[in-house]
Write an enzyme that holds these catalytic residues in place. Sequence first.
Site, mmCIF file in Angstrom:
data_model
loop_
_atom_site.group_PDB
_atom_site.id
_atom_site.type_symbol
_atom_site.label_atom_id
_atom_site.label_comp_id
_atom_site.label_asym_id
_atom_site.label_seq_id
_atom_site.Cartn_x
_atom_site.Cartn_y
_atom_site.Cartn_z
ATOM 1 N N TRP A 322 12.191 -25.609 -11.624
ATOM 2 C CA TRP A 322 13.210 -24.675 -12.129
ATOM 3 C C TRP A 322 13.773 -23.848 -10.976
ATOM 4 C CZ3 TRP A 322 14.020 -19.425 -12.013
ATOM 5 C CH2 TRP A 322 14.975 -18.918 -12.883
ATOM 6 N N HIS A 323 12.886 -23.461 -10.047
ATOM 7 C CA HIS A 323 13.318 -22.602 -8.955
ATOM 8 C C HIS A 323 14.212 -23.326 -7.953
ATOM 9 C CE1 HIS A 323 10.329 -19.756 -10.459
ATOM 10 N NE2 HIS A 323 10.995 -18.855 -9.777
ATOM 11 N N GLY A 324 14.082 -24.622 -7.833
ATOM 12 C CA GLY A 324 14.953 -25.317 -6.898
ATOM 13 C C GLY A 324 14.689 -26.800 -6.881
ATOM 14 N N PHE A 486 19.168 -20.440 -7.988
ATOM 15 C CA PHE A 486 18.406 -21.099 -9.037
ATOM 16 C C PHE A 486 19.217 -21.205 -10.314
ATOM 17 C CE2 PHE A 486 15.028 -18.672 -6.600
ATOM 18 C CZ PHE A 486 14.955 -19.652 -5.658
#
Lengths: 486, 104
Positions: A322-324, A486
């Site tokens: 999700w963060h990257g 993000f």
Amino acid sequence: MTFNSWEFLLFYPAVALLYFVLPKKTKWIMLLIASYFFYMCYQAELVFLIVGTTLISWIASIIIEENDNKLIRRLCLTLTLVVCFGVLFFYKYFNFLSGSVTGLIEYFGGTPSSVELDLILPVGISFYTFQTLSYVIDVYRGDVKCERNFFFYALFVSFFPQLVAGPIERPNNLMPQLKEAHKFDYDNFVKGGKHMLVGFFKKVCVADYIAVFVNSVYNNADEASALGIIIATLLFAVQIYCDFSGYTDIAIGCARIMGIKLMKNFDHPYTATSVKEFWSRWHISLSSWFKDYLYIPLGGNRRGKARQIFNVMVVFLVSGLWHGAAWTFVIWGALHGVFQVIGTLTWKKRNALLGKMGFSEKSVGIVLLRRFMTVLLVSFAWLFFRANSMSDAAVLLKKLFSTGWGVGFTETLSAMGLTLTSIIMSVLLILTLFMVDKLLHYDDSPDGSAVLTRGGSFVYFIWIVMFVWAILLSKSMSGTFIYFQF
Amino acid sequence: MLDLTFYKDVFIVLILASALVLHSGAAACGFFVKKVELSKILNTGLTVLNILLHLFLIGFMMYRGVRLDEAVLVILISVFFHTLIYFVIHTLNEHRKKEGGDEA
């Protein structure tokens, strides 16, 4: 138009003023227009994505609520999940997946033709996708009543303070507040203003200042020394906290001035005594989202230890992704999962051992030791989060665990650009940050606005001065927020 | 390595110290002066003086030709100590409220 831009400093007061001046029935319409204007200042060409996601989830939620047929309800929910995650996947993960597959084929001696699309990552897509999905799932579960007015629902999805970097709001908290027509309230104005100032302080004075030293190491991984990596990683832990919690504070402050209370997103995360506790204090809106919509549906801790470990790992791997869209983020998430699993499995044994040694688990020494260990583990994981690529992360790790520091302390500091002035400034900024966070916590407590609140007005005046001087020093407010990617 | 010069200017240090004394006084008003009205007047008066003193400090540093990064550091030192004083008194106040609650 980021929060730390001159445009926003003109935009926000105008919106807040209009909000209080306009008649009750038109307040939310103005907020909707302002929110879309805010979003279109970033990426006007991708506004169709947020409109499309909003429209699909709204239609799905109506069908779900109006139908008693389980199959249709489930089909609708599944379709919404597929479409919303599909859009997110396409824009955020397509090139990552394609690159990974290409790399894998090349590794095994093949010669694949690279498929890379020229895609722009839509700002805030992970945030608004999760917010819309929480709404549809809540409607499906019967926890929330479906909103019949499309435009009002569109405001819930696009409410500008939290649109591009959270907090990821839940319909039960935000929707009723958006429906109310709030009047100007001095207490809200003061508290919201304080949140905004603290946010600006964290971002402009601390995060942007420290970023220079962090970048000097992480952007030159080949030349970094072990000591430099340790200092830069610890500084990055401060930088990312100030960057993200600073954004959240500004968002909470913006909404609070208009009488809307957004959820708390940070609660002194670096005072956590375990990685598990860290995640109940860091990015709370995302952690609780994963808990409610992924961990518990997967079975949580109700299906035995093995399944619990599996569930925790799934949640953290997804959280990393999700963060990257990069393997560094996947490893970062996996590390947190492993830390949490080991922590949970050994928790009782560690406490029993402490008891045998005659220590109480609540004694100050043990609590401090646990906090220190948690900061070390979390900071180690930040190394992967900040590294520009997997090869950079590998270089940094190799240097970190090689024997010797590489170069001396003074040489390391000067290589990072840290002069005595900047060291003093960094220390003072971090200490001030600690107090500022604590003071905000006092102000949030029910009786926090008592005797001394007015005495603090001067402190806030000084912060404004500091803020202006920081701008003069940096010449422009150009530092973007890390979580925007993000 | 020590590249600072501002602390050699006794006037800058004196102005900074005076500002901190004024701030301590303003913060202590809320804590010790029981009469709310008097506390408000004292607090406001001292705060206004403090603001004026800081404006003077900025002007004075410009007049003396203090480097920009040093001037920022001076203001940061002021921010730090002002926050520290406010923080200590606020924490004491929180404890006093808690003790009051416990006694009740």
